[in-house]
Design a protein around this motif. Structure first.
Motif, PDB file in Angstrom:
ATOM      1  N   ARG A 174      -0.604  -6.244  -1.694  1.00 49.72           N
ATOM      2  CA  ARG A 174       0.357  -7.074  -2.434  1.00 49.72           C
ATOM      3  C   ARG A 174       1.390  -6.203  -3.156  1.00 49.72           C
ATOM      4  O   ARG A 174       2.575  -6.516  -3.172  1.00 49.72           O
ATOM      5  N   GLU A 175       0.932  -5.118  -3.750  1.00 51.75           N
ATOM      6  CA  GLU A 175       1.852  -4.202  -4.431  1.00 51.75           C
ATOM      7  C   GLU A 175       2.827  -3.563  -3.439  1.00 51.75           C
ATOM      8  O   GLU A 175       4.016  -3.406  -3.730  1.00 51.75           O
ATOM      9  N   GLU A 176       2.337  -3.220  -2.251  1.00 49.30           N
ATOM     10  CA  GLU A 176       3.199  -2.660  -1.214  1.00 49.30           C
ATOM     11  C   GLU A 176       4.277  -3.666  -0.801  1.00 49.30           C
ATOM     12  O   GLU A 176       5.455  -3.313  -0.637  1.00 49.30           O
ATOM     13  N   GLN A 177       3.866  -4.931  -0.648  1.00 46.01           N
ATOM     14  CA  GLN A 177       4.809  -5.979  -0.245  1.00 46.01           C
ATOM     15  C   GLN A 177       5.885  -6.172  -1.312  1.00 46.01           C
ATOM     16  O   GLN A 177       7.075  -6.294  -0.993  1.00 46.01           O
ATOM     17  N   MET A 178       5.471  -6.188  -2.558  1.00 46.66           N
ATOM     18  CA  MET A 178       6.430  -6.381  -3.650  1.00 46.66           C
ATOM     19  C   MET A 178       7.394  -5.205  -3.735  1.00 46.66           C
ATOM     20  O   MET A 178       8.599  -5.400  -3.953  1.00 46.66           O
ATOM     21  N   ALA A 179       6.870  -3.997  -3.537  1.00 51.65           N
ATOM     22  CA  ALA A 179       7.724  -2.809  -3.580  1.00 51.65           C
ATOM     23  C   ALA A 179       8.742  -2.828  -2.444  1.00 51.65           C
ATOM     24  O   ALA A 179       9.868  -2.329  -2.591  1.00 51.65           O
TER      25      ALA A 179
END
Length: 474
Positions: free
Chosen positions: A109-114
């Protein structure tokens, strides 16, 4: 088709204003169509659900008079049914096991947001595929619904019109957690199917859940209900209604002295209207209510308007109805009404001056409780030596009365004015303070009639003693 609606609160807090309006709209639509209304407690959130909240919800519904035809049903008592259907969906490949740990999903999820991508579960993500491939029999897993990958979900909302969501916007949501408990979105669908719910009225915060749930209805082969998503309620200041606006619980309005009918009348107008009409009886609400007449705009909660309505219902309701809810406040103030006039007579006399039942209870006190002191300001102004003759003459005339009626007491006051050549205020105001202990009340002759002869005489004598002491100290 028999219309069937439901109110399905989560017992993680009290019944608040927004929930009460949703319950009212659902209840009204069922009554309007000759249908049925179901109460369901959605207690699948085992950590946050409490028995105290369940009791408060039921107490609030009962106080409002929103009686249900079925229920209350509890989701925690239906886990076997949910799990039976989840197992069936696994067999039909409409659901699947997911072994991804929460830490991995947070990382993705953090990768997607970044990357500026909408964060969502992606069954085809390499890390997800790898985690599932590496699972053993001991690896914890949840069950996910296999959401369609193509097409759109379309539904016609009674309030918002046509809503269309692409399935690519929806991920494969969890329908059973790793601890074996089924999740909200799945339980809701099964309940509405099993209970025959035809129309769902709820807040606009559920709009995002609706397409997900519609896909589950379709996967189960269940009929899809009609939806009506109500706009939020704002506070007086335009911000979302919250605890700081006093919106803690519906029962707080009981505690603050509101009548259920007043609150219901106010709530029904927070988003629904029938021309410019402001006052609605329960029968009128049922007869006129329509889901399609609910506004899609947010409504602002106005406490002054609610107070105005409450005053209207105190003034114009049957005194027996007001007495039913006033009793709680009398008990809180330890006012015993067993020795004194009928409380319905007091309500008729005092009610129109009161905005809340708290005020009405306090204004009723002097009819039932004797007092040892007069209100300081009123006594200073009206219980002066100059009032002594008027009070003494009025006392003599009161004592001589053979029939204790408002008319005769009015005549006593008039005769006292005439004999002493005084204006009405010079006699009526000292009498008012003497009999009630305060400076404001309804017509003093009517008040004296209800207070009773013995108490009136004793209180006038107490006022004369007060004046005598005042003279002696001057």
């Amino acid at each position: 088709m028999t219309v069937k609606t439901r109110f399905a609160p989560s017992p993680t807090g009290f019944l608040h204003v927004g929930g009460a309006r949703t319950a009212l709209y659902s209840w009204l639509y069922a009554k309007h169509t000759g249908g049925e209304f179901v109460l369901r407690i959605e207690d699948t959130d085992l950590e946050r659900s409490t028995q105290e909240a369940i009791d408060a919800i039921i107490e609030g519904m009962n106080w409002l008079g929103l009686n249900w035809d079925e229920g209350p049903y509890y989701q925690t008592k239906r886990f076997d049914r949910y799990n039976q259907l989840i197992d069936q969906m696994l067999e039909e490949d409409k659901a699947y096991k997911c072994y991804c740990p929460k830490e991995l999903l947070d990382e993705i999820r953090e990768e997607q947001m970044a990357a500026g991508v909408k964060p969502r579960y992606d069954a085809n993500h390499p890390k997800v595929i790898a985690a599932n491939a590496a699972a053993t029999e001991e690896t914890p897993f949840c069950i996910r619904f296999r959401n369609p990958k193509e097409g759109t979900v379309v539904f016609d909302d009674h309030i918002r019109g046509r809503i269309e969501i692409s399935n690519t916007e929806l991920d494969d949501l969890i329908i059973r957690r790793t601890d074996g408990s089924p999740t909200y979105n799945f339980c809701v669908v099964v309940d509405d199917w099993d209970m025959g719910i035809t129309h769902i009225v709820r807040g606009e915060d559920h709009i995002n859940n609706t397409p997900r749930q519609i896909n589950i209805y379709k996967a189960l082969g269940a009929p899809i209900p009609e939806f009506a998503h109500c706009a939020m309620i704002l506070g007086d200041d335009g911000a979302k209604l919250s605890k700081r606006h006093g919106a803690v619980s519906v029962m707080q309005y009981r505690d603050d002295g509101y009548l259920p009918k007043a609150l219901l009348n106010y709530l029904v107008r927070l988003g629904w209207s029938n021309g410019d009409q402001e006052i609605f009886s329960e029968e009128e609400m049922i007869q006129l209510f329509s889901l399609d007449a609910i506004s899609k705009s947010a409504s602002a909660f106005n406490t002054d308007k609610l107070l105005w309505l409450n005053n209207h219902y105190i003034k114009h309701s049957e005194p027996e109805y007001v007495a039913q809810y006033l009793q709680w406040h009398l008990d809180q103030k330890e006012i015993d009404i067993t020795s004194g006039p009928a409380i319905t007579d007091v309500i008729k006399l005092v009610g129109e001056r009161c905005n809340t039942l708290i005020e009405l209870a306090e204004q009723s006190r002097y009819f039932y409780q004797d007092f040892s002191e007069f209100e300081a300001g009123a006594a200073k102004k009206h219980l002066r030596p100059v009032a002594k003759d008027a009070l003494e003459l009025a006392l003599a005339k009161v004592e001589a009365l053979s029939e204790w009626t408002t008319e005769n007491l009015h005549q006593v006051i008039q005769d006292t004015c005439s004999e002493l050549d005084l204006g009405m205020g010079k006699v009526g105001m000292p009498l008012r303070v003497a009999v009630t202990g305060i400076g404001q009340s309804p017509s003093v002759d009517a008040v004296m009639c209800l207070v009773g002869k013995e108490r009136v005489m004793a209180r006038i004598q107490m006022a004369l003693a007060y004046i005598a002491e005042r003279e002696a100290n001057s």
